[in-house]
Write a protein that holds these residues in place. Sequence first.
Motif, PDB file in Angstrom:
ATOM      1  N   THR A  65      46.508  35.596  61.980  1.00 21.83           N
ATOM      2  CA  THR A  65      46.306  37.046  61.442  1.00 21.83           C
ATOM      3  C   THR A  65      46.039  36.878  59.909  1.00 21.83           C
ATOM      4  OG1 THR A  65      47.391  39.569  61.070  1.00 21.83           O
ATOM      5  CG2 THR A  65      48.362  37.889  60.333  1.00 21.83           C
ATOM      6  N   VAL A  66      45.609  37.602  58.915  1.00 17.64           N
ATOM      7  CA  VAL A  66      46.136  37.871  57.610  1.00 17.64           C
ATOM      8  C   VAL A  66      45.992  39.133  56.911  1.00 17.64           C
ATOM      9  CG1 VAL A  66      43.667  37.827  56.108  1.00 17.64           C
ATOM     10  CG2 VAL A  66      43.129  36.072  57.761  1.00 17.64           C
ATOM     11  N   HIS A  67      46.442  38.414  56.167  1.00 21.19           N
ATOM     12  CA  HIS A  67      47.129  39.700  55.158  1.00 21.19           C
ATOM     13  C   HIS A  67      46.688  39.825  53.898  1.00 21.19           C
ATOM     14  CE1 HIS A  67      51.069  37.427  57.667  1.00 21.19           C
ATOM     15  NE2 HIS A  67      51.046  39.303  58.314  1.00 21.19           N
ATOM     16  N   ILE A  68      45.690  39.393  53.733  1.00 25.68           N
ATOM     17  CA  ILE A  68      45.260  39.680  52.373  1.00 25.68           C
ATOM     18  C   ILE A  68      44.253  38.293  52.297  1.00 25.68           C
ATOM     19  CG2 ILE A  68      45.499  38.494  49.400  1.00 25.68           C
ATOM     20  CD1 ILE A  68      48.490  38.530  50.212  1.00 25.68           C
ATOM     21  N   LEU A  69      42.785  39.506  51.511  1.00 29.82           N
ATOM     22  CA  LEU A  69      41.734  38.751  50.864  1.00 29.82           C
ATOM     23  C   LEU A  69      41.485  39.229  49.863  1.00 29.82           C
ATOM     24  CD1 LEU A  69      38.776  38.308  52.657  1.00 29.82           C
ATOM     25  CD2 LEU A  69      38.446  39.949  52.423  1.00 29.82           C
ATOM     26  N   VAL A  70      40.695  37.945  49.476  1.00 29.40           N
ATOM     27  CA  VAL A  70      40.506  37.827  48.218  1.00 29.40           C
ATOM     28  C   VAL A  70      38.926  37.544  48.601  1.00 29.40           C
ATOM     29  CG1 VAL A  70      41.109  37.125  45.734  1.00 29.40           C
ATOM     30  CG2 VAL A  70      42.536  36.989  47.081  1.00 29.40           C
ATOM     31  N   ASN A  71      37.945  38.429  47.900  1.00 36.39           N
ATOM     32  CA  ASN A  71      36.460  38.105  48.237  1.00 36.39           C
ATOM     33  C   ASN A  71      35.722  37.856  46.910  1.00 36.39           C
ATOM     34  OD1 ASN A  71      35.877  39.362  50.575  1.00 36.39           O
ATOM     35  ND2 ASN A  71      36.705  41.190  50.155  1.00 36.39           N
ATOM     36  N   ASN A  72      36.394  36.547  45.862  1.00 35.56           N
ATOM     37  CA  ASN A  72      35.897  35.464  44.864  1.00 35.56           C
ATOM     38  C   ASN A  72      34.796  35.436  45.198  1.00 35.56           C
ATOM     39  OD1 ASN A  72      36.594  34.004  42.473  1.00 35.56           O
ATOM     40  ND2 ASN A  72      35.837  32.437  43.920  1.00 35.56           N
ATOM     41  N   ALA A  73      34.374  34.997  45.936  1.00 34.45           N
ATOM     42  CA  ALA A  73      33.232  33.899  46.924  1.00 34.45           C
ATOM     43  C   ALA A  73      31.786  34.654  45.836  1.00 34.45           C
ATOM     44  CB  ALA A  73      32.952  33.392  48.153  1.00 34.45           C
ATOM     45  N   PHE A 120      42.035  42.809  61.676  1.00 31.00           N
ATOM     46  CA  PHE A 120      43.431  42.283  61.738  1.00 31.00           C
ATOM     47  C   PHE A 120      44.284  43.826  61.010  1.00 31.00           C
ATOM     48  CE2 PHE A 120      41.951  37.732  61.552  1.00 31.00           C
ATOM     49  CZ  PHE A 120      42.097  37.235  62.853  1.00 31.00           C
ATOM     50  N   MET A 121      43.731  43.649  59.596  1.00 30.03           N
ATOM     51  CA  MET A 121      44.792  44.331  58.929  1.00 30.03           C
ATOM     52  C   MET A 121      45.173  46.054  59.478  1.00 30.03           C
ATOM     53  SD  MET A 121      43.190  43.194  55.025  1.00 30.03           S
ATOM     54  CE  MET A 121      43.293  41.742  54.717  1.00 30.03           C
ATOM     55  N   GLU A 122      43.820  46.646  60.016  1.00 26.57           N
ATOM     56  CA  GLU A 122      44.122  47.819  60.512  1.00 26.57           C
ATOM     57  C   GLU A 122      44.784  48.112  61.795  1.00 26.57           C
ATOM     58  OE1 GLU A 122      39.785  50.263  59.379  1.00 26.57           O
ATOM     59  OE2 GLU A 122      39.897  48.816  60.965  1.00 26.57           O
ATOM     60  N   PRO A 123      44.634  47.108  62.944  1.00 30.84           N
ATOM     61  CA  PRO A 123      45.485  47.255  64.098  1.00 30.84           C
ATOM     62  C   PRO A 123      47.377  46.833  63.403  1.00 30.84           C
ATOM     63  CG  PRO A 123      44.015  46.322  64.599  1.00 30.84           C
ATOM     64  CD  PRO A 123      43.480  46.398  62.859  1.00 30.84           C
ATOM     65  N   GLN A 124      47.627  46.216  62.601  1.00 30.93           N
ATOM     66  CA  GLN A 124      49.016  45.527  62.213  1.00 30.93           C
ATOM     67  C   GLN A 124      49.432  46.796  61.092  1.00 30.93           C
ATOM     68  OE1 GLN A 124      48.432  41.356  60.537  1.00 30.93           O
ATOM     69  NE2 GLN A 124      47.374  42.245  58.497  1.00 30.93           N
ATOM     70  N   GLN A 125      48.625  47.811  60.830  1.00 34.27           N
ATOM     71  CA  GLN A 125      48.941  48.637  59.535  1.00 34.27           C
ATOM     72  C   GLN A 125      49.535  47.863  58.363  1.00 34.27           C
ATOM     73  OE1 GLN A 125      49.456  52.660  60.073  1.00 34.27           O
ATOM     74  NE2 GLN A 125      47.382  51.465  61.313  1.00 34.27           N
ATOM     75  N   TYR A 126      48.312  46.935  58.146  1.00 32.04           N
ATOM     76  CA  TYR A 126      48.973  45.832  56.637  1.00 32.04           C
ATOM     77  C   TYR A 126      47.674  45.734  56.241  1.00 32.04           C
ATOM     78  CZ  TYR A 126      51.702  43.510  53.392  1.00 32.04           C
ATOM     79  OH  TYR A 126      51.704  43.114  52.149  1.00 32.04           O
ATOM     80  N   GLY A 127      47.702  45.174  54.670  1.00 33.03           N
ATOM     81  CA  GLY A 127      46.963  44.339  54.394  1.00 33.03           C
ATOM     82  C   GLY A 127      46.366  44.847  52.982  1.00 33.03           C
ATOM     83  N   LYS A 128      45.941  43.468  52.103  1.00 34.06           N
ATOM     84  CA  LYS A 128      45.691  44.010  50.506  1.00 34.06           C
ATOM     85  C   LYS A 128      44.298  43.777  50.546  1.00 34.06           C
ATOM     86  CE  LYS A 128      49.969  45.656  49.582  1.00 34.06           C
ATOM     87  NZ  LYS A 128      50.700  45.180  49.007  1.00 34.06           N
ATOM     88  N   ILE A 129      43.424  43.765  50.133  1.00 30.71           N
ATOM     89  CA  ILE A 129      41.858  43.386  49.774  1.00 30.71           C
ATOM     90  C   ILE A 129      42.136  43.419  48.423  1.00 30.71           C
ATOM     91  CG2 ILE A 129      39.447  43.150  50.426  1.00 30.71           C
ATOM     92  CD1 ILE A 129      40.250  44.826  52.693  1.00 30.71           C
ATOM     93  N   ILE A 130      41.425  42.154  48.038  1.00 34.87           N
ATOM     94  CA  ILE A 130      40.685  42.316  46.396  1.00 34.87           C
ATOM     95  C   ILE A 130      39.436  41.323  46.288  1.00 34.87           C
ATOM     96  CG2 ILE A 130      41.575  40.970  44.292  1.00 34.87           C
ATOM     97  CD1 ILE A 130      44.443  40.635  45.991  1.00 34.87           C
ATOM     98  N   ASN A 131      38.942  42.302  45.690  1.00 37.01           N
ATOM     99  CA  ASN A 131      37.189  41.848  45.332  1.00 37.01           C
ATOM    100  C   ASN A 131      36.835  41.307  43.613  1.00 37.01           C
ATOM    101  OD1 ASN A 131      36.743  43.086  47.921  1.00 37.01           O
ATOM    102  ND2 ASN A 131      36.274  45.227  47.524  1.00 37.01           N
ATOM    103  N   ILE A 132      36.015  40.201  43.760  1.00 35.44           N
ATOM    104  CA  ILE A 132      36.017  40.081  42.541  1.00 35.44           C
ATOM    105  C   ILE A 132      34.432  40.846  41.626  1.00 35.44           C
ATOM    106  CG2 ILE A 132      36.228  38.181  40.929  1.00 35.44           C
ATOM    107  CD1 ILE A 132      39.001  38.888  42.452  1.00 35.44           C
ATOM    108  N   ALA A 133      34.588  41.950  40.764  1.00 35.26           N
ATOM    109  CA  ALA A 133      34.025  41.891  40.694  1.00 35.26           C
ATOM    110  C   ALA A 133      33.826  42.070  39.479  1.00 35.26           C
ATOM    111  CB  ALA A 133      33.799  42.991  40.761  1.00 35.26           C
ATOM    112  N   SER A 134      32.827  42.621  38.140  1.00 33.81           N
ATOM    113  CA  SER A 134      33.215  41.811  36.746  1.00 33.81           C
ATOM    114  C   SER A 134      32.112  43.061  36.184  1.00 33.81           C
ATOM    115  CB  SER A 134      31.500  41.105  36.864  1.00 33.81           C
ATOM    116  OG  SER A 134      31.103  40.506  35.479  1.00 33.81           O
ATOM    117  N   VAL A 135      32.731  42.744  34.619  1.00 34.94           N
ATOM    118  CA  VAL A 135      32.502  43.398  33.694  1.00 34.94           C
ATOM    119  C   VAL A 135      31.061  44.038  33.613  1.00 34.94           C
ATOM    120  CG1 VAL A 135      33.979  42.550  31.523  1.00 34.94           C
ATOM    121  CG2 VAL A 135      32.105  41.435  31.815  1.00 34.94           C
ATOM    122  N   ALA A 136      30.021  43.419  34.497  1.00 36.56           N
ATOM    123  CA  ALA A 136      28.581  43.556  34.711  1.00 36.56           C
ATOM    124  C   ALA A 136      28.146  44.504  35.397  1.00 36.56           C
ATOM    125  CB  ALA A 136      27.917  42.159  35.171  1.00 36.56           C
TER     126      ALA A 136
END
Length: 274
Positions: free
Chosen positions: A82-90, A151-167
């Motif tokens: 599974t995946v519990h945590i996603l960091v969208n940094n790219a 993965f996250m919705e069926p397991q009823q758990y997850g953390k997604i962190i998106n890297i935005a910007s002051v821009a």
Amino acid sequence: MKLQDKVALVTGAAQGLGKAIALAMAKEGADLVICDIQNDELARVAKEIETMGRQCLPMRCDVSASPEVAQMFTRAGERFGTVHILVNNAARVPNSPTDEARRNRHYAYVTTPVPRQSLGITSGLSDEDWLKWWDVNVHGTFYCTREALKFMEPQQYGKIINIASVAGISAASTHSPGYSAGKAAVASLTKTVALDVAGANVYVNAIACGGILTPPFEQYLAHATEEQKANLYQMIPLGRLGRPEEYASLAVYLAGDDHYLVGQVISPNGGFVI
């Protein structure tokens, strides 16, 4: 060990902020899936993570290509279940010579007493200048989020962190309208997805980063004059750029279970935007 027994997937993890976040999460007990398009650097980060006693699956993945993203998550599932945590940094960042010239023009305009005039930035953009920011920065964030939620919705758990910007939450990056618009889209996507999936115990938040002392900014500083550097630091009340580790600590916090944050865009930026 705040992230013990968790699996975190961090995009754009070969250097800079992505690397710092991956290492910080490994330090807190997470096993990692890391991706980038820079194979050699990615392999070195993977070795660092494994030296810390954590498992790591490094993968070359262009997040702007939906099939590659789907394959990455399939392999993550095969390796870790599974995946519990996603960091969208790219992300693409504005660091070409043309971008640097626009940046210097913008910084000088807002920090020195010059006659008011148009900077001529938006009217001078080509279609390519506008469109190039969307494939990785916006589409890639969506593709990875969509796959992670499988993965996250069926397991009823997850953390997604998106890297935005002051821009994306201010005019701080007037020198790059396309980049700013893309990061604003990431901030908006954070809020809409957060409402969509909160009922499945999936927390979605964003970090709207200020200036980070990563290779692209180091490259800019290497070319900048002392006056240009002074113009930049004059805009930041703390008088310096943030260290990747300072941002990574917030990502670790958002990946943990000790908060009540959903759909928030948090901006550590040294006072650059208040």
